[in-house]
Each structure stands twice: as C-alpha cells, then as structure tokens.
Design a protein around this motif. Structure first.
Motif, short mmCIF file in Angstrom:
data_model
loop_
_atom_site.label_atom_id
_atom_site.label_comp_id
_atom_site.label_asym_id
_atom_site.label_seq_id
_atom_site.Cartn_x
_atom_site.Cartn_y
_atom_site.Cartn_z
N SER A 1 10.80 -35.69 30.43
CA SER A 1 10.64 -37.05 30.97
C SER A 1 11.29 -37.24 32.32
CB SER A 1 11.22 -38.07 29.98
OG SER A 1 12.61 -37.84 29.77
N ASP A 2 12.22 -36.37 32.70
CA ASP A 2 12.87 -36.51 34.01
C ASP A 2 12.27 -35.58 35.05
OD1 ASP A 2 13.85 -34.38 32.60
OD2 ASP A 2 15.96 -34.73 33.04
N ASP A 3 11.21 -34.85 34.68
CA ASP A 3 10.54 -33.94 35.61
C ASP A 3 9.17 -34.50 36.00
OD1 ASP A 3 12.72 -32.28 35.25
OD2 ASP A 3 11.72 -31.01 33.76
N PHE A 4 8.49 -33.81 36.89
CA PHE A 4 7.14 -34.22 37.28
C PHE A 4 6.38 -33.04 37.84
CE2 PHE A 4 9.84 -34.82 40.96
CZ PHE A 4 9.06 -34.47 42.06
N MET A 5 5.05 -33.22 38.01
CA MET A 5 4.19 -32.13 38.47
C MET A 5 3.32 -32.60 39.62
SD MET A 5 2.73 -30.69 34.81
CE MET A 5 2.03 -32.28 34.34
N THR A 6 2.90 -31.66 40.46
CA THR A 6 1.88 -31.96 41.45
C THR A 6 0.53 -31.99 40.74
OG1 THR A 6 1.68 -29.61 41.98
CG2 THR A 6 3.17 -30.93 43.35
N SER A 7 -0.45 -32.64 41.36
CA SER A 7 -1.70 -32.97 40.68
C SER A 7 -2.60 -31.78 40.36
CB SER A 7 -2.49 -33.98 41.51
OG SER A 7 -2.82 -33.43 42.78
N SER A 8 -2.38 -30.64 41.00
CA SER A 8 -3.25 -29.48 40.77
C SER A 8 -2.65 -28.46 39.81
CB SER A 8 -3.57 -28.80 42.10
OG SER A 8 -2.37 -28.29 42.70
N ARG A 9 -1.46 -28.71 39.30
CA ARG A 9 -0.76 -27.67 38.53
C ARG A 9 -1.52 -27.25 37.28
NH1 ARG A 9 3.20 -27.55 34.17
NH2 ARG A 9 4.28 -25.54 34.27
N ILE A 10 -1.94 -28.18 36.47
CA ILE A 10 -2.61 -27.84 35.22
C ILE A 10 -3.91 -27.07 35.48
CG2 ILE A 10 -3.74 -28.76 33.16
CD1 ILE A 10 -0.67 -28.86 33.11
N SER A 11 -4.66 -27.51 36.47
CA SER A 11 -5.90 -26.83 36.81
C SER A 11 -5.63 -25.40 37.25
CB SER A 11 -6.63 -27.59 37.93
OG SER A 11 -7.83 -26.94 38.28
N ASP A 12 -4.61 -25.20 38.06
CA ASP A 12 -4.26 -23.86 38.53
C ASP A 12 -3.83 -22.96 37.38
OD1 ASP A 12 -4.84 -24.62 41.11
OD2 ASP A 12 -2.74 -24.95 41.70
N LEU A 13 -3.01 -23.47 36.48
CA LEU A 13 -2.56 -22.67 35.35
C LEU A 13 -3.71 -22.34 34.41
CD1 LEU A 13 0.89 -24.26 34.36
CD2 LEU A 13 0.48 -22.15 35.64
N LEU A 14 -4.58 -23.31 34.20
CA LEU A 14 -5.73 -23.09 33.32
C LEU A 14 -6.64 -22.00 33.89
CD1 LEU A 14 -6.87 -24.17 30.67
CD2 LEU A 14 -8.21 -25.82 32.00
N MET A 15 -6.83 -22.01 35.19
CA MET A 15 -7.65 -20.98 35.82
C MET A 15 -7.00 -19.60 35.66
SD MET A 15 -8.97 -20.69 39.77
CE MET A 15 -9.84 -22.25 39.62
N GLU A 16 -5.68 -19.53 35.84
CA GLU A 16 -4.97 -18.26 35.66
C GLU A 16 -5.16 -17.75 34.23
OE1 GLU A 16 -3.06 -16.35 37.60
OE2 GLU A 16 -2.70 -17.56 39.39
N ALA A 17 -5.00 -18.63 33.26
CA ALA A 17 -5.08 -18.23 31.85
C ALA A 17 -6.48 -17.76 31.48
CB ALA A 17 -4.65 -19.39 30.96
N ARG A 18 -7.47 -18.49 31.92
CA ARG A 18 -8.85 -18.14 31.57
C ARG A 18 -9.32 -16.88 32.29
NH1 ARG A 18 -11.38 -24.30 31.58
NH2 ARG A 18 -11.00 -24.74 29.36
N THR A 19 -8.95 -16.74 33.54
CA THR A 19 -9.38 -15.57 34.30
C THR A 19 -8.82 -14.29 33.70
OG1 THR A 19 -9.49 -16.87 36.34
CG2 THR A 19 -9.34 -14.49 36.58
N LYS A 20 -7.58 -14.34 33.22
CA LYS A 20 -6.93 -13.13 32.71
C LYS A 20 -6.84 -13.09 31.20
CE LYS A 20 -3.46 -13.94 35.58
NZ LYS A 20 -2.18 -13.82 36.30
N ASP A 21 -7.51 -14.05 30.53
CA ASP A 21 -7.53 -14.12 29.07
C ASP A 21 -6.12 -14.10 28.51
OD1 ASP A 21 -8.72 -14.32 26.57
OD2 ASP A 21 -8.77 -12.15 26.27
N LEU A 22 -5.28 -15.00 29.03
CA LEU A 22 -3.89 -15.08 28.59
C LEU A 22 -3.74 -16.04 27.42
CD1 LEU A 22 -2.20 -15.39 32.11
CD2 LEU A 22 -2.39 -13.31 30.72
N ASP A 23 -2.79 -15.75 26.55
CA ASP A 23 -2.43 -16.69 25.49
C ASP A 23 -1.58 -17.83 26.04
OD1 ASP A 23 -3.65 -15.32 23.23
OD2 ASP A 23 -2.10 -13.78 23.52
#
Length: 323
Positions: A97-119
C-alpha cells in the motif's frame, strides 16, 4: 477455470491512509493490451484510520477496483490470500500500500512471462524514500548481472539474506505469478507469516521447479519509510522463519548447493531470532527469555555475545568522550 487474460493486483491495507490512493491509482491505471484486463483488490486488515474509506470511495467510480474488509486482523499473508480467493485471474501480483508502479509495468512483465513461458517473473525494484517517492535512489539489487537472470533456489536464497547493502534482499521482489505453479491456488501465502511471507512463497515455488526470471526494472517503486511492515519484526516472526527453513531442508530433490543456501539462511535466521529474543528480554526485564536467547544455537549465541560486547564498547566510548 482461471481467466488467462486477467491480472489481479493484490493490495493489503493496514493503517496507511496517506498512501493507499497512490497505490490504487497506479494499479488501476495500468495500460495493458485490449485482450487483457486488470482487477485490483484491496483487502483491509482492520485498519483504525480512514484508509479503507478512501479505498471504498475510489471503488465507487472504478469498476475494476474491489475493496474487502476483514473481520479481524490477520496479517499481510491472510489479506493476500483473501484477495486471491476473490478473483478468477490466472495471473496475480502483490503491491504494498505504500508503493506504486508506472503504468506499463504489468504489460511489460506479462509480455516477458508469455514470451519465455515463465511461471513467474520479477523485476529489479526501484528504491526511493517517503520524502521523495518518485526519485530513484538505487535499484533493489545493484549488482544484478546484466540482462535477464534465471532464478534458482540457490541464487534466490543466497541473495535473500546478509546482503552487503541493507534492504537489497530478493525477498522484497513483487513478481507476476501464474497460478498454475501453485500447489494451493486459493491460498499461496502461509497465513501465519507476518514477516518473510514473500521469501517463503518464492523459495517454495522455486524448490517445486517453477520457471522464473528476474529482469531489469519495469517500474515498481519500493518506497522506504519508517514503520513499514518489513521493519515491524518480533522474536516470534524470526522463530517462524527458523521453523520454515528447517522444513525447507527436508524438501525432496534439493541439490547440494540448494541445501547449502537454505542452511545458510537458517543460521542467519537463528542469529536474528536469538538477538531479537535478547532485545525483548532486556525490554521486559525477563531473565528466562534472555537465557532462551542464548540457547537458540551455538553460532547464534556467539552472535548475541558479539552484539552485546559491541554495544557495551560503544557506551563506554560515549562516556569517555563526555568526560
């Protein structure tokens, strides 16, 4: 059946009214592909401030935000588990609750996970302070090797204790996790843990064979502030970590280097447990607890004696300087 195109962002809340709106905004404003949806779930853990009211007022105008109030205080693990149970998202990620993210973070991580078939996939966090939260002071792991790093039990555990730089342990990472790698998809975190819950989950997943990478920073700001949950420790918390480390050593299929890393973390946890017990014993003027602090393990006893000797030396130096 889980929705492969949905990501749940889990935000435990406890007495953090000044920061919860910022965390929520950063979560609901994630820019993801049209085929992907984001659900934000705030679980209040019996706050005594108006943080839950702030969250509920925001939920009135934000359709992808859900706020849940727990009936009793149960800690961050139970709060996150409650959030996981409320969603059918295949992917989830924690956000403090005391942290925050930039607006593209989830999209970037999701692309990394899907591209490399990561758990699961995590990024090197951006460290800042509460006075200047948007000013990056350093990354979580300053010495991270260049490029993507495949996480193993050995590497993760070794980089999760006794680091050269304070608060650079990999236990702080906030990965994007697919539920397929969880044994219990409804309660991934151990409810009883109020400290070290992330370390326990990530280590367990890696021991179970999860495929995971640590990538360069994608925009998670870890805002360091006094009084945060990670600094609210007790001897009981370290006692639980000692027990968990001992359980991990019994996990089947560990390599020699995995066991060596976990044993190192166990010894570190024992030293922390002994020292916290001694601190509590002094505060409570409890000689029985002090004796117990000296009985955790031989190396922990030496650690306590060394700390006490150093503190006595520092006090003696201060007295001499005043004389």
């Amino acid at each position: 059946m889980f929705d492969e195109n949905k990501v749940a962002i889990l935000i435990p809340l406890y007495n953090d009214a000044p920061n919860i709106a910022r965390a929520i905004r950063s979560a609901v404003e994630q820019k993801v592909p049209d085929s992907t949806s984001v659900e934000v779930i705030v679980v209040d853990d019996c706050s005594t401030d108006n943080g839950p009211d702030i969250a509920e007022n925001m939920a009135a105008t934000l359709p992808n935000l859900k706020v849940i109030r727990q009936a009793q205080n149960a800690g961050p693990s139970a709060a996150r588990n409650c959030a996981v149970q409320q969603t059918n998202a295949a992917w989830f990620t924690p956000l403090d609750s005391d942290d925050f993210m930039t607006s593209s973070r989830i999209s970037d991580l999701l692309m990394e996970a899907r591209t490399k078939d990561l758990d699961w996939v995590a990024d090197n966090l951006l460290m800042s302070s509460e006075d200047t939260p948007e000013e990056v002071e350093r990354v979580l792991w300053p010495d991270k090797p260049e490029g993507d790093v495949r996480l193993t039990t050995e590497l993760f555990v070794n980089q999760s204790y006794a680091t050269k730089i304070e608060r650079s342990e990999l236990g702080f990472i906030k990965p994007l996790i697919h539920r397929r790698c969880l044994g219990d998809t409804s309660r991934p975190y151990r409810d009883e843990l109020r400290f070290g819950e992330d370390f326990e989950l990530y280590t367990r997943l890696l021991m179970s064979g999860a495929k995971a990478d640590l990538v360069d920073a994608k925009g998670y700001y870890l805002v360091r502030r006094k009084g945060s949950a990670s600094h609210s420790q007790s001897g009981r918390d370290h006692q639980r970590l000692v027990r968990i480390n001992r359980e991990m050593l019994k996990y089947p299929g560990l390599t020699h280097m995995d066991r060596r890393a976990i044993l190192g973390h166990l010894k570190y946890s024992e030293r922390e447990l002994a020292w916290w017990k001694m601190i509590e014993a002094v505060r409570e003027k409890n000689p029985v607890k002090a004796f117990g602090a000296m009985m955790v393990s031989p190396t922990a006893t030496l650690h306590v004696i060394g700390n006490l000797a150093r503190q006595l030396g520092e006090r003696a130096n201060r007295r001499r300087s005043k004389a």
